[in-house]
Every structure is written in C-alpha cells, then in structure tokens.
Design an enzyme around this catalytic site. Structure first.
Site, PDB file in Angstrom:
ATOM      1  N   ASP A 237      33.544 -24.889 -45.399  1.00 60.31           N
ATOM      2  CA  ASP A 237      32.356 -25.335 -44.670  1.00 60.31           C
ATOM      3  C   ASP A 237      31.119 -24.631 -45.235  1.00 60.31           C
ATOM      4  O   ASP A 237      30.969 -24.523 -46.441  1.00 60.31           O
ATOM      5  CB  ASP A 237      32.566 -25.089 -43.176  1.00 60.31           C
ATOM      6  CG  ASP A 237      31.850 -26.106 -42.311  1.00 60.31           C
ATOM      7  OD1 ASP A 237      30.678 -26.408 -42.584  1.00 60.31           O
ATOM      8  OD2 ASP A 237      32.448 -26.597 -41.344  1.00 60.31           O
TER       9      ASP A 237
ATOM     10  N   ASN B 248      28.883 -29.672 -48.155  1.00 57.61           N
ATOM     11  CA  ASN B 248      28.790 -28.361 -47.525  1.00 57.61           C
ATOM     12  C   ASN B 248      28.719 -27.275 -48.597  1.00 57.61           C
ATOM     13  O   ASN B 248      28.645 -27.557 -49.799  1.00 57.61           O
ATOM     14  CB  ASN B 248      29.990 -28.123 -46.599  1.00 57.61           C
ATOM     15  CG  ASN B 248      29.598 -28.138 -45.139  1.00 57.61           C
ATOM     16  OD1 ASN B 248      28.637 -27.480 -44.745  1.00 57.61           O
ATOM     17  ND2 ASN B 248      30.329 -28.897 -44.333  1.00 57.61           N
TER      18      ASN B 248
ATOM     19  N   GLU C 190      25.657 -24.458 -36.235  1.00 60.87           N
ATOM     20  CA  GLU C 190      25.468 -24.543 -37.685  1.00 60.87           C
ATOM     21  C   GLU C 190      24.183 -23.823 -38.111  1.00 60.87           C
ATOM     22  O   GLU C 190      23.363 -23.432 -37.289  1.00 60.87           O
ATOM     23  CB  GLU C 190      25.375 -26.014 -38.140  1.00 60.87           C
ATOM     24  CG  GLU C 190      26.715 -26.700 -38.371  1.00 60.87           C
ATOM     25  CD  GLU C 190      27.335 -26.325 -39.715  1.00 60.87           C
ATOM     26  OE1 GLU C 190      26.798 -25.430 -40.403  1.00 60.87           O
ATOM     27  OE2 GLU C 190      28.362 -26.924 -40.079  1.00 60.87           O
TER      28      GLU C 190
END
Length: 311
Positions: free
Chosen positions: A216, A164, A24
């Site tokens: 995302d 997100n 991430e």
C-alpha cells in the site's frame, strides 16, 4: 521473516476514539508541528498538533485521497473528479471547506478517483487513478504529474489497478511505485530524471507474494530504506535500497494503509489504517506510531502557488 528485526507500533491516543473507514495519506507539516491525514470515505481531512493534542477536522465536497501543501499552506489535493486547490484558512477551526478544481484527466471509466500521491523532491505533484470498485480489477489506472507551468501531464504510467507506494529516494533519482491489487502485489523501481521529471527503466523491486500482505502506501527514510505498508498483514516492511527486507513493524490493526515520518526530529513513523467492513477490531481504522531507529526526510511542498490556478 526469519532474521528480520521487528518492533510494534502503538496507537496514538491523541488522535481520538473515532476510527477512520479508510485512513490514508499522513503528512507531517513541520511549520505547524502537526500531522495531517485523511479518511477517504468520509471526505475528511484531519489534523493533530502533537504538542497540545489539539485536533481539527475539515469536510471536503468529494472524497480526498492524497494531498501536498504549497509554500503558503494551501493544499493540492487528489480527489474524485480531479486535482483541487483547498484553502484551509477559509475555515481555520474546521468544518465544511470548499475546493476549487484546477485539473482533471479524461477518466476512461465511470466511478474512478485519484488514490496515492505526493510531490517529488523538486516539488512536482504526482498522483495515480483507480476504479473505486477494486473487485472489478480494471487495469485502467494511470500515474500523472502536475506542475504549475505544464499543468496536468498525459498518463506517465498506465495499466495500473490500484496505484500506490509512490516515493522517492533521498537524492530524488529513484522512484518507487506499487500496485496494491491482490492480483499484482508488486513494487517497482524506476530511474528518475530529476531535471525532466520523468521515470525510466522500470524493474521489479519487491514481490510481496514472497513476503506478506499487499503493498500500500510508503515512505523513504534518510538512509534510503523503503517502508511499505503490508495491507491485510498488519505490518509495515522496510526494504533496503538493494531490495533486501531487513526489518518490520507489527500493528494490532490488519490493514495499514500509508506511513510517513514526522515529529520534531522526523524520528517517528506514523501509520494510518483502514477499518474492514467485517470483523473489525477496536484497533482497526486508528492512527499508529513507532520509532524505528531511523529518521525520515521533510515532505516536499508543491513548487508553485495554488492561489489563482484553475480560476
């Protein structure tokens, strides 16, 4: 997807052979010519110097999901129990590094953490919270703002399951936010007051039920295009500012998690991925890159010095 331009991302071999469990928050730091990103589950922060291929990794005391640099190179990091200041200079060659908590919300449930976060164009840090067990589908996540003068805000947006997709338009006057949970799959857009640091007038920007995947992490390019990772679909989708899907990047990994522009000319889109618990391939969990034909914008730094905060 008919009529949508498509290209393919390639794996970044210099990032190493060990996959991340949950890759991430890629952040390009131009001052170092380096890309940083995290593996949430491993409590790990990674750095890759592109020119030399030199890699460094730090282990944090908690799961780290998002971060921004201040002007001195310290990190403001969203972790499990709050926001932390992290000085990597204490461990310049990697290894264990300490973190100092500077702010924490009142989590409504146990086993929560920060998730996606970054600074707005004015250097205020924004990050959202979520329940770590996403299968519970608890809509108790919130989006918070942190700045050096006002500290941590009360929840600015609430009712989120998996926050997100946070990003801002090139002029900073439009804010994007998504909810990745399978029951939501929505991207919203807000009018953003750059002086007050406040989003208003939320409306739907993209419903991924009409496309593919779950929305995302995201990035905005210099032309205002919004690039969103379509988790579970192996793609990154670009939406024009008017909400039209106009191009996509395909990956051999099923779960792209977040993307960021980097490289000397900010013309490379770096994409982190998640390694699924079952049926993982050789590509899942690795770092990928593509040159989509448009440049990005410098990642804003936190407008304040972290040294001394939280002492």
């Amino acid at each position: 997807m008919n009529g949508v331009g498509s290209m393919r991302a390639e794996r970044v071999a210099a990032a190493g052979d060990a996959p991340a469990e949950v890759g991430e928050c890629p952040v390009w730091r131009a001052a170092e010519g380096a890309l940083y990103w995290v593996d949430i589950v491993a409590n790990r922060l990674n750095r890759l110097h592109l020119d030399s291929g030199r890699r460094t990794a730090w282990r944090l005391p908690e799961r780290i999901a998002c971060f921004a640099f201040d002007r001195d190179g310290a990190l403001l990091a969203g972790m499990e129990s709050g926001l932390f200041a992290v000085d990597l200079r204490a461990a310049p060659h990697g290894g264990e590094v300490a973190a100092r908590r500077i702010a924490a919300p009142a989590f409504p449930l146990a086993d929560m953490r920060f998730n996606d976060g970054r600074c707005d164009r004015q250097g205020r840090f924004w990050a959202g919270t979520m329940v770590q067990d996403t299968a519970a589908a608890q809509a108790v996540g919130s989006l918070f703002r942190y700045d050096a003068k006002g500290g941590l805000s009360l929840p600015v947006v609430d009712g989120l399951i998996v926050q997100n997709g946070l990003s801002w338009s090139p002029d900073g006057r439009t804010m994007y936010l998504s909810d990745s949970h399978a029951s939501r799959r929505l991207v919203w857009v807000y009018d953003y007051d750059v002086d007050a640091g406040w989003p208003r007038n939320r409306r739907l920007f993209a419903d991924l039920h009409a496309h593919v995947g779950r929305p995302d992490g995201a990035a905005v390019d210099a032309d205002g295009g919004y690039w969103i990772c379509a988790n579970d679909a192996g793609r990154v989708l670009r939406f024009a500012p008017d909400g039209r899907l106009d191009r996509q990047i395909e990956l051999p990994a099923a779960k792209p998690a977040m993307c960021a522009f980097g490289g000397r000319d900010l013309d490379t889109l770096f994409i982190t991925t998640i390694r699924p618990a079952a049926n993982a391939t050789e590509h899942d969990g690795h770092l990928f890159a593509a040159r989509p034909g448009v440049c990005g914008l410098p990642e804003p730094e936190f407008a304040g010095a972290l040294d001394g905060l939280g002492r």
